[in-house]
Design an enzyme around this catalytic site. Structure first.
Site, PDB file in Angstrom:
ATOM      1  N   GLU A 142       0.859  -1.370   0.061  1.00 48.21           N
ATOM      2  CA  GLU A 142      -0.108   0.028  -0.021  1.00 48.21           C
ATOM      3  C   GLU A 142       0.825   1.177  -0.115  1.00 48.21           C
ATOM      4  O   GLU A 142       0.390   2.220  -0.532  1.00 48.21           O
ATOM      5  CB  GLU A 142      -0.825  -0.075   1.316  1.00 48.21           C
ATOM      6  N   SER A 451     -48.680 -29.148  40.120  1.00 54.43           N
ATOM      7  CA  SER A 451     -48.252 -30.032  41.715  1.00 54.43           C
ATOM      8  C   SER A 451     -46.575 -29.786  41.938  1.00 54.43           C
ATOM      9  O   SER A 451     -46.225 -30.114  42.919  1.00 54.43           O
ATOM     10  CB  SER A 451     -48.499 -31.457  41.693  1.00 54.43           C
TER      11      SER A 451
END
Length: 850
Positions: A142, A451
């Site tokens: 780059e 229950s």
């Protein structure tokens, strides 16, 4: 060049710790003035009062003047600004905000990824720890002059200005510093004015940061394709490696691989005019770009090494394109991942816990955190196999898709949620816990526990002094003319009670009779039952009149009483969640000591210097055990609950000790029939794993678009109960999860009655003692002593002691009753030698004394 396809949001909050620190740059290898730098020693900031400008500062000043001159050039070409120097001085330089990162939720093993959160797949790594080969490759691809220039490309600025003036194409950024300046300012357009601003910011960045800092920031920002932002995510996306692994170690990025990563920056994704440089999409051009990069790497640093990038000497340039790189699935998740897995439902709990620690949702989604959760991957796998109907091994497999399930498992010792199943993915309704909107508003969750809720009524009763032998009347009707107490069709002679009006609390619990728990709630008060459930772990409970849920952490006992809960709370009328129920069972298994159920064990983020994850201050797991009820009460509850898995035929494998409780709640919607159930539960567990399981059913009404409940049935069509499918899921999970995690087989407490208050009585009637046997009945101890008539022959000795049917009188009490000795009267039995033994009459041919 190298800009991502979309601008990333800025840093927020805690994430800023992960970026490179802003600090004055001292002379050395890391920046301008270091070994090999053409500027020589020193990197003092320009303009310091009383100092003589050294060579480096003169160079910077000259570059700034040239930048201003470029501005003048732009003005002359029609920019319309007042002056170049004014423009330079008035461009503000602000510290770039930190990059948004991916946060990972890990399992308790700290490596299994459960979910990833965030908009961008990025993990910021410290610039000083990045593999130097990667740095060299990116500079080579780059910006070959990166370590020589002062941040800007004057030719590029002039070219952009000239093209704008002549109507030519606009130009992208040139140097790495300018590229980062463009990215840091979040500018998408490319114009001469924007280019000039980027150049000015680039110059000011060069004054503020070292070269390595700028390069590191750039590498953490730039887009590499494949959904990877930053070099760490790119290394994983292309090679499954980390740029933090030092050169020479296993799985370190090689020079050739570094060149591949650098080569794709120029164009990582295909466009209408070019296919890009990803080798999977365009190998010919990817190879050409790779060769260009490798050539520059050799020119700049290899084999001698680039001082500023600290590349070790002796590494030869690569000569062959890497043979192995990862294939990429464009549909693969890279950011907010794991939503297609059941474990993704824990994200909402993690968020809520992190908020309590002071970490916002924004920090969670952008801060690059690593969150170690409590989920045990081994237990989670077994939970999904057992509860997910898509699993071939699940008891639900093959049943209608309208059947839904939930399974939550908790470690009783600490409250860690080790497995969570509330549905197949993150988007679906959570059947295991509360559901919230994105704004955090509660929208529903939980079902009537039936229950299974009796365990909390039982605890409340025992804590109040009631014993397991208290007597209760099954024939009484509800108070205030409320009618008969429903008992699932088990009435009268089918009850396993001592008498029509006498059933013990022990038998009522084992057989799950409703009447006893209705009357316990009556004696204690419904609010007392709920308060005990809350102490055990229940956080939310259904409103007695509406579909709302009440947070028990915010209600006093008085407020609960004002809500008007009925006595049916004693046997589970009001909705709770499977998560809370597992927490309550965990408290029982932990001998009455409560640990808050939680999902987060630790929170970490990268140290900006070392690159290692370190704990975020104030986020550690804080265990806060609380005594909910006494160990004696816990022992009595454990004792009766240990019998229930066996009663229901779902005892755990290999004799593993477990407690349990089944439960159902009747179906009251449309389309059902008498005896149908709408909810079925099985809760319980071992000393190591407490688990709750729920099964229900619903489908969407096509007209109203609302979910409607449906009755639940076992395969074959009979109503489903807790001991059937839920019990099978529960057993399958506990058997397999216990084995998978290597759980011990710890024993529960021995039974206790130390808590019993003799003054606490039930409402039943103790049956009268049986009438004495007839005078000639061998059971009568005076038979044959005062009566002249002979006693009926008792052919046998004592069945309960040492009696062997031989009539020798040396056994314990037999069916003939105990022997008795009166003064001057020989024992009953020709050869009896024990005055307390009773063997009945001699009959040596009798086998068993019955």
């Amino acid at each position: 060049m190298g800009a991502p396809p979309a601008a990333a949001p800025g840093y927020g909050g805690r994430a800023a710790v992960a970026r490179a620190a802003v600090r004055p740059v001292s002379p050395g290898a890391g920046g301008p003035g270091g070994p090999g730098d053409p500027d020589g020693a020193g990197n003092d900031k320009r303009g310091s009062a009383g100092k003589i400008l050294n060579k480096a500062s003169k160079r910077r000043r000259r570059t700034n003047i040239l930048t201003a001159a470029a501005a003048v050039l732009v003005i002359l070409l029609g920019a319309g600004v007042v002056g170049g120097t004014y423009f330079f001085d008035n461009v503000d330089f602000k510290e770039p905000t930190a990059e948004a990162q991916t946060t990972q939720l890990l399992a308790s093993d700290n490596k299994t990824v459960l979910s990833s959160l965030g908009q961008f797949n990025r993990s910021i790594v410290p610039d000083g720890s990045i593999n130097p080969l990667v740095k060299l490759a990116v500079v080579s691809a780059e910006d070959k002059g990166f370590y020589k220039h002062n941040g800007i490309d004057m030719k590029g600025i002039a070219r952009a200005a000239w093209n704008n003036f002549t109507g030519g194409d606009t130009q992208g950024a040139s140097t790495i510093t300018q590229q980062y300046a463009k990215y840091a300012t979040k500018r998408k357009e490319i114009t001469y004015n924007v280019k000039l601003r980027e150049a000015v910011i680039a110059r000011k960045m060069e004054d503020e940061y070292s070269k390595d800092e700028i390069l590191g920031r750039y590498l953490n920002s730039v887009y590499f394709g494949r959904g990877a932002y930053g070099v760490e995510a790119a290394a994983k996306a292309y090679f499954g490696k980390s740029v933090l692994t030092p050169i020479g170690q296993k799985n370190a990025i090689t020079a050739g691989e570094a060149a591949v990563l650098a080569a794709v920056i120029k164009q990582p994704e295909p466009t209408a005019t070019h296919k890009g440089y990803d080798p999977q999409k365009n190998m010919p051009d990817a190879l050409d770009r790779w060769k260009y990069t490798v050539g520059n790497m050799a020119e700049l640093a290899l084999p001698a090494g680039l001082p500023a990038a600290k590349v070790p000497a002796g590494i030869n340039p690569p000569t062959e394109y890497p043979k192995t790189w990862k294939k990429w699935d464009p549909d693969k998740c890279t950011t907010t991942c794991g939503n297609n897995k059941p474990s993704a439902k824990i994200v909402k709990y993690v968020k809520r816990e992190l908020r309590d620690m002071g970490i916002s949702d924004a920090e969670l989604n952008q801060g690059g955190l690593q969150i170690r959760t409590t989920i045990d991957p081994r237990a989670q796998e077994q939970a999904e196999k057992a509860a997910n109907s898509q699993s071939k091994k699940s008891p639900l497999n093959g049943m209608s898709s309208t059947y839904k399930s939930a399974l939550v498992a908790i470690d009783p010792d600490n409250g860690r949620v080790i497995a969570y199943y509330g549905g197949p993915d993150a988007a679906s309704w959570d059947y295991a816990g509360p559901n919230y909107t994105d704004a955090g508003d509660f929208v529903g969750g939980g079902r009537p526990p039936g229950s299974t809720f009796k365990i909390y009524t039982l605890i409340a009763a025992l804590a109040d002094g009631y014993g397991m032998d208290t007597i209760w009347d099954p024939t009484l009707k509800k108070v205030d003319g409320g009618g008969k107490i429903s008992n699932s069709g088990r009435e009268g002679g089918s009850l396993k009670c001592k008498a029509p009006k006498a059933c013990t609390l022990q038998v009522s619990t084992e057989q799950s009779y409703n009447f006893t728990f209705y009357w316990l709630a009556d004696k204690l008060g419904p609010e007392k039952v709920i308060e005990m459930a809350h102490k055990a772990g229940i956080q939310l409970i259904g409103d007695p009149e509406t579909t709302a849920r009440w947070n028990l952490n915010t209600l006093t006992e008085k407020q609960l009483k004002e809500k008007g809960y009925g006595r049916e709370v004693g046997f589970g009328q009001y909705a709770i969640t499977a998560l809370d129920h597992a927490s309550g069972v965990a408290t029982i298994a932990n001998d009455g000591v409560y640990h808050k159920a939680h999902f987060v064990r630790s929170v970490s983020q990268r140290d900006p210097k070392t690159g290692k994850f370190v704990a975020v201050k104030g986020t550690g797991e804080k265990l806060d055990p609380k005594k909910a009820f006494s160990p004696d009460v816990a022992a009595a509850v454990q004792n009766v609950m240990e019998k229930i898995p066996g009663i229901n035929g779902i005892s755990l494998a290999n004799g593993r000790k477990a407690i349990g409780k089944t439960g159902t709640w009747e179906f009251t919607g449309k389309g059902g029939k008498a005896g149908d159930n709408g909810d079925a539960w099985m809760v319980g567990g071992t000393k190591e794993i407490a688990a709750s399981v729920w099964v229900g059913r619903e489908k969407e009404n096509k007209k109203t678009k609302q979910m409607e409940l449906l009755p639940i049935y076992k395969p074959g069509g009979k109503p489903m109960n807790g001991g059937s499918i839920p019990g099978e899921i529960w057993k399958m999970f506990l058997d397999s999860a216990s084995k998978a995690i290597g759980a011990e087989n710890k024993a529960f407490l021995p039974n206790s009655t130390a808590f019993v208050d003799p003054s606490k009585k039930g409402n039943g009637v103790e049956p009268p003692p049986p009438p004495p046997p007839p005078a000639n009945d061998p059971q009568n101890p005076l038979c044959g002593i005062f009566q002249q008539q002979p006693c009926n022959d008792n052919n046998g000795g004592a069945g309960n002691g040492n009696g062997n049917g031989n009539g020798n009188g040396n056994g314990g009490p037999g069916n003939g009753g105990p022997g008795i000795t009166l003064p001057g009267v020989p024992p009953n039995g020709d050869t009896g030698t024990n005055p307390d033994g009773g063997g009945g009459q001699t009959d040596e041919n009798t086998d068993d004394g019955n």
